[in-house]
Design a protein around this motif. Structure first.
Motif, PDB file in Angstrom:
ATOM      1  N   LEU A   4       1.219  -1.197   0.185  1.00 29.12           N
ATOM      2  CA  LEU A   4      -0.047  -0.178  -0.136  1.00 29.12           C
ATOM      3  C   LEU A   4       0.807   1.313  -0.060  1.00 29.12           C
ATOM      4  O   LEU A   4       1.749   1.140   0.881  1.00 29.12           O
ATOM      5  CB  LEU A   4      -1.067   0.140   0.761  1.00 29.12           C
ATOM      6  N   LEU A   5       0.928   1.991  -0.603  1.00 32.87           N
ATOM      7  CA  LEU A   5       1.448   3.553  -2.012  1.00 32.87           C
ATOM      8  C   LEU A   5       0.115   4.902  -0.984  1.00 32.87           C
ATOM      9  O   LEU A   5      -0.121   4.524  -1.585  1.00 32.87           O
ATOM     10  CB  LEU A   5       1.784   3.797  -2.319  1.00 32.87           C
ATOM     11  N   PRO A   6      -0.044   4.750   0.824  1.00 34.78           N
ATOM     12  CA  PRO A   6      -1.129   5.725   0.602  1.00 34.78           C
ATOM     13  C   PRO A   6      -0.723   7.716  -0.118  1.00 34.78           C
ATOM     14  O   PRO A   6       0.852   7.511   0.842  1.00 34.78           O
ATOM     15  CB  PRO A   6      -1.040   6.132   1.946  1.00 34.78           C
ATOM     16  N   VAL A   7      -1.199   8.463  -1.116  1.00 33.21           N
ATOM     17  CA  VAL A   7      -1.074   9.171  -1.380  1.00 33.21           C
ATOM     18  C   VAL A   7      -1.827  10.376  -1.277  1.00 33.21           C
ATOM     19  O   VAL A   7      -3.304  10.349  -1.282  1.00 33.21           O
ATOM     20  CB  VAL A   7      -0.503   8.615  -2.653  1.00 33.21           C
ATOM     21  N   PHE A  32       1.373  -2.494  -6.230  1.00 33.45           N
ATOM     22  CA  PHE A  32       1.696  -1.321  -5.683  1.00 33.45           C
ATOM     23  C   PHE A  32      -0.151  -0.759  -5.242  1.00 33.45           C
ATOM     24  O   PHE A  32      -0.907  -1.164  -6.571  1.00 33.45           O
ATOM     25  CB  PHE A  32       2.200  -0.207  -5.704  1.00 33.45           C
ATOM     26  N   VAL A  33      -0.882  -0.447  -4.361  1.00 33.13           N
ATOM     27  CA  VAL A  33      -2.067   0.415  -4.057  1.00 33.13           C
ATOM     28  C   VAL A  33      -1.720   1.517  -3.896  1.00 33.13           C
ATOM     29  O   VAL A  33      -1.582   1.877  -2.947  1.00 33.13           O
ATOM     30  CB  VAL A  33      -2.984  -0.503  -3.622  1.00 33.13           C
ATOM     31  N   LEU A  34      -1.847   2.229  -4.752  1.00 32.91           N
ATOM     32  CA  LEU A  34      -1.824   3.705  -4.308  1.00 32.91           C
ATOM     33  C   LEU A  34      -2.892   4.536  -4.073  1.00 32.91           C
ATOM     34  O   LEU A  34      -3.830   3.646  -4.733  1.00 32.91           O
ATOM     35  CB  LEU A  34      -2.068   4.516  -6.225  1.00 32.91           C
ATOM     36  N   ALA A  35      -3.174   4.966  -2.739  1.00 28.49           N
ATOM     37  CA  ALA A  35      -4.637   4.750  -1.993  1.00 28.49           C
ATOM     38  C   ALA A  35      -4.719   6.020  -1.687  1.00 28.49           C
ATOM     39  O   ALA A  35      -3.522   6.860  -0.794  1.00 28.49           O
ATOM     40  CB  ALA A  35      -4.946   4.195  -0.911  1.00 28.49           C
ATOM     41  N   ASN A  36      -5.557   6.461  -2.105  1.00 27.48           N
ATOM     42  CA  ASN A  36      -5.850   8.127  -1.547  1.00 27.48           C
ATOM     43  C   ASN A  36      -7.575   8.367  -0.337  1.00 27.48           C
ATOM     44  O   ASN A  36      -8.350   7.880  -1.554  1.00 27.48           O
ATOM     45  CB  ASN A  36      -6.483   9.860  -2.553  1.00 27.48           C
ATOM     46  N   VAL A  37      -7.323   9.160   1.049  1.00 25.37           N
ATOM     47  CA  VAL A  37      -8.962   8.569   1.411  1.00 25.37           C
ATOM     48  C   VAL A  37      -9.169  10.235   1.289  1.00 25.37           C
ATOM     49  O   VAL A  37      -8.140  10.860   1.713  1.00 25.37           O
ATOM     50  CB  VAL A  37      -8.500   8.383   2.741  1.00 25.37           C
ATOM     51  N   GLN A  38      -9.777  11.087   1.069  1.00 26.67           N
ATOM     52  CA  GLN A  38     -10.751  11.858   1.045  1.00 26.67           C
ATOM     53  C   GLN A  38     -11.915  12.025   2.354  1.00 26.67           C
ATOM     54  O   GLN A  38     -12.798  10.377   1.936  1.00 26.67           O
ATOM     55  CB  GLN A  38     -11.629  12.601   0.025  1.00 26.67           C
ATOM     56  N   GLU A  39     -11.633  12.361   3.538  1.00 25.79           N
ATOM     57  CA  GLU A  39     -12.630  12.504   4.814  1.00 25.79           C
ATOM     58  C   GLU A  39     -13.980  13.093   3.776  1.00 25.79           C
ATOM     59  O   GLU A  39     -13.897  13.439   3.414  1.00 25.79           O
ATOM     60  CB  GLU A  39     -12.289  13.944   5.536  1.00 25.79           C
ATOM     61  N   HIS A  40     -14.937  12.753   4.810  1.00 26.56           N
ATOM     62  CA  HIS A  40     -16.518  13.294   4.745  1.00 26.56           C
ATOM     63  C   HIS A  40     -16.767  14.491   4.695  1.00 26.56           C
ATOM     64  O   HIS A  40     -15.694  15.549   4.859  1.00 26.56           O
ATOM     65  CB  HIS A  40     -17.446  12.529   5.415  1.00 26.56           C
ATOM     66  N   SER A  41     -18.039  14.980   3.766  1.00 27.29           N
ATOM     67  CA  SER A  41     -18.126  15.856   3.920  1.00 27.29           C
ATOM     68  C   SER A  41     -18.250  17.381   4.750  1.00 27.29           C
ATOM     69  O   SER A  41     -19.077  16.126   5.484  1.00 27.29           O
ATOM     70  CB  SER A  41     -19.052  16.196   2.734  1.00 27.29           C
ATOM     71  N   ALA A  62     -11.266  14.977  -6.184  1.00 32.07           N
ATOM     72  CA  ALA A  62      -9.578  15.287  -5.988  1.00 32.07           C
ATOM     73  C   ALA A  62      -8.793  14.326  -5.251  1.00 32.07           C
ATOM     74  O   ALA A  62      -7.918  14.235  -5.283  1.00 32.07           O
ATOM     75  CB  ALA A  62     -10.869  16.262  -4.449  1.00 32.07           C
ATOM     76  N   GLY A  63      -9.787  13.294  -5.068  1.00 37.32           N
ATOM     77  CA  GLY A  63      -8.826  11.872  -4.295  1.00 37.32           C
ATOM     78  C   GLY A  63      -7.733  11.835  -5.883  1.00 37.32           C
ATOM     79  O   GLY A  63      -7.026  11.155  -5.945  1.00 37.32           O
ATOM     80  N   GLU A  64      -8.344  11.613  -7.161  1.00 37.57           N
ATOM     81  CA  GLU A  64      -7.767  10.946  -8.280  1.00 37.57           C
ATOM     82  C   GLU A  64      -7.209  12.001  -8.609  1.00 37.57           C
ATOM     83  O   GLU A  64      -6.045  11.569  -8.893  1.00 37.57           O
ATOM     84  CB  GLU A  64      -8.983  11.178  -9.692  1.00 37.57           C
ATOM     85  N   HIS A  65      -7.248  13.391  -8.313  1.00 38.62           N
ATOM     86  CA  HIS A  65      -6.543  14.675  -8.996  1.00 38.62           C
ATOM     87  C   HIS A  65      -5.308  14.313  -8.080  1.00 38.62           C
ATOM     88  O   HIS A  65      -3.790  14.420  -8.610  1.00 38.62           O
ATOM     89  CB  HIS A  65      -6.804  15.613  -8.253  1.00 38.62           C
ATOM     90  N   SER A  66      -5.101  14.270  -6.619  1.00 39.39           N
ATOM     91  CA  SER A  66      -4.115  13.422  -5.774  1.00 39.39           C
ATOM     92  C   SER A  66      -3.560  12.855  -6.259  1.00 39.39           C
ATOM     93  O   SER A  66      -1.760  12.810  -5.749  1.00 39.39           O
ATOM     94  CB  SER A  66      -4.493  13.613  -4.036  1.00 39.39           C
ATOM     95  N   LEU A  67      -3.885  11.511  -6.780  1.00 35.64           N
ATOM     96  CA  LEU A  67      -2.696  10.279  -7.481  1.00 35.64           C
ATOM     97  C   LEU A  67      -2.618   9.998  -8.749  1.00 35.64           C
ATOM     98  O   LEU A  67      -1.495   9.686  -8.322  1.00 35.64           O
ATOM     99  CB  LEU A  67      -4.013   9.295  -6.430  1.00 35.64           C
ATOM    100  N   ALA A  68      -2.443  11.704  -9.446  1.00 37.06           N
ATOM    101  CA  ALA A  68      -2.301  11.227 -11.203  1.00 37.06           C
ATOM    102  C   ALA A  68      -0.985  11.932 -11.028  1.00 37.06           C
ATOM    103  O   ALA A  68       0.162  10.485 -11.323  1.00 37.06           O
ATOM    104  CB  ALA A  68      -3.148  13.045 -11.423  1.00 37.06           C
ATOM    105  N   GLU A  69      -0.074  12.043  -9.800  1.00 40.13           N
ATOM    106  CA  GLU A  69       0.826  12.467 -10.015  1.00 40.13           C
ATOM    107  C   GLU A  69       2.199  10.965  -9.761  1.00 40.13           C
ATOM    108  O   GLU A  69       3.029  10.889 -10.310  1.00 40.13           O
ATOM    109  CB  GLU A  69       2.243  12.951  -9.618  1.00 40.13           C
ATOM    110  N   ALA A  70       2.121  10.663  -8.512  1.00 38.91           N
ATOM    111  CA  ALA A  70       2.169   9.146  -7.848  1.00 38.91           C
ATOM    112  C   ALA A  70       1.675   8.040  -9.238  1.00 38.91           C
ATOM    113  O   ALA A  70       2.815   6.934  -9.140  1.00 38.91           O
ATOM    114  CB  ALA A  70       1.382   9.077  -6.526  1.00 38.91           C
ATOM    115  N   ASP A  71       0.429   8.035 -10.173  1.00 42.77           N
ATOM    116  CA  ASP A  71       0.350   7.237 -11.037  1.00 42.77           C
ATOM    117  C   ASP A  71       1.330   7.731 -12.071  1.00 42.77           C
ATOM    118  O   ASP A  71       1.547   6.155 -12.920  1.00 42.77           O
ATOM    119  CB  ASP A  71      -1.245   7.215 -11.520  1.00 42.77           C
ATOM    120  N   ALA A  72       1.769   8.787 -12.280  1.00 46.90           N
ATOM    121  CA  ALA A  72       2.045   9.104 -13.600  1.00 46.90           C
ATOM    122  C   ALA A  72       3.938   7.910 -13.761  1.00 46.90           C
ATOM    123  O   ALA A  72       4.161   7.693 -14.193  1.00 46.90           O
ATOM    124  CB  ALA A  72       2.076  10.525 -14.259  1.00 46.90           C
ATOM    125  N   LEU A  73       4.098   8.905 -12.107  1.00 50.00           N
ATOM    126  CA  LEU A  73       5.652   7.783 -11.984  1.00 50.00           C
ATOM    127  C   LEU A  73       5.837   6.558 -11.615  1.00 50.00           C
ATOM    128  O   LEU A  73       6.407   5.910 -12.338  1.00 50.00           O
ATOM    129  CB  LEU A  73       5.979   8.436 -10.288  1.00 50.00           C
TER     130      LEU A  73
END
Length: 166
Positions: A4-7, A32-41, A62-73
């Protein structure tokens, strides 16, 4: 091995991704599992937007955006990985992701966004305490001031050694 790679999009979380890439280049056979956790509203967000589904879509985007650079790497490095964006309390949700994806370990930054002064942030501490698998913490690089002090100390020691030789 599944790791797991939390990003969260922070520089330190991306350093953890770079560290994982280095480990695979040195022979680690892992996916790897790239993971991003967004808190509830928040209640305020719900009151202003009035549309829970729209808020959820915003969070997931927003979570997908946060993972974009790590995904590209990882993609550029040719490393097998999956992406998971989840909603909830970050530490508890990451533990759920560990179990759901059957991860064998975690590689993560010492702290995320908003915790830059912390040695180890709240989420990293919670994972260190509650993770069912080993957690590797990637520390931030030394501050430039520290490097200057170390260089000054090294130069002083070298000059003292040179003086003793004379």
């Amino acid at each position: 091995m599944n790791i797991l790679l939390p990003v969260d999009g922070s520089a330190l979380s991306l350093q953890a991704v770079h560290h994982a890439i280095r480990l695979t280049r040195q022979g680690l056979n892992a996916s790897f599992v790239l993971a991003n956790v967004q808190e509830h509203s928040s209640l305020y967000e719900v009151m202003v937007m009035h549309d829970a589904e729209a808020l959820q879509r915003v969070r997931l985007t927003a979570g997908e955006h946060s993972l974009a650079e790590a995904d590209a790497l990882l993609t550029e490095a040719g490393i097998e990985h999956q992406i998971e964006v989840a909603l909830g309390d970050p530490a508890h949700t990451l533990i759920d992701i560990i179990e759901r994806f059957q991860c064998d370990s975690v590689i993560m930054g010492a702290h995320g966004m908003g915790e830059s002064s912390a040695v180890v942030g709240d989420v990293a501490q919670a994972l260190l305490r509650g993770s069912p698998v080993p957690v590797m913490i990637v520390r931030p690089p030394p501050e430039p001031e520290s490097l200057e002090e170390e260089s000054d100390a090294a130069r002083a020691a070298a000059s003292q050694g040179a003086d003793a030789d004379e």
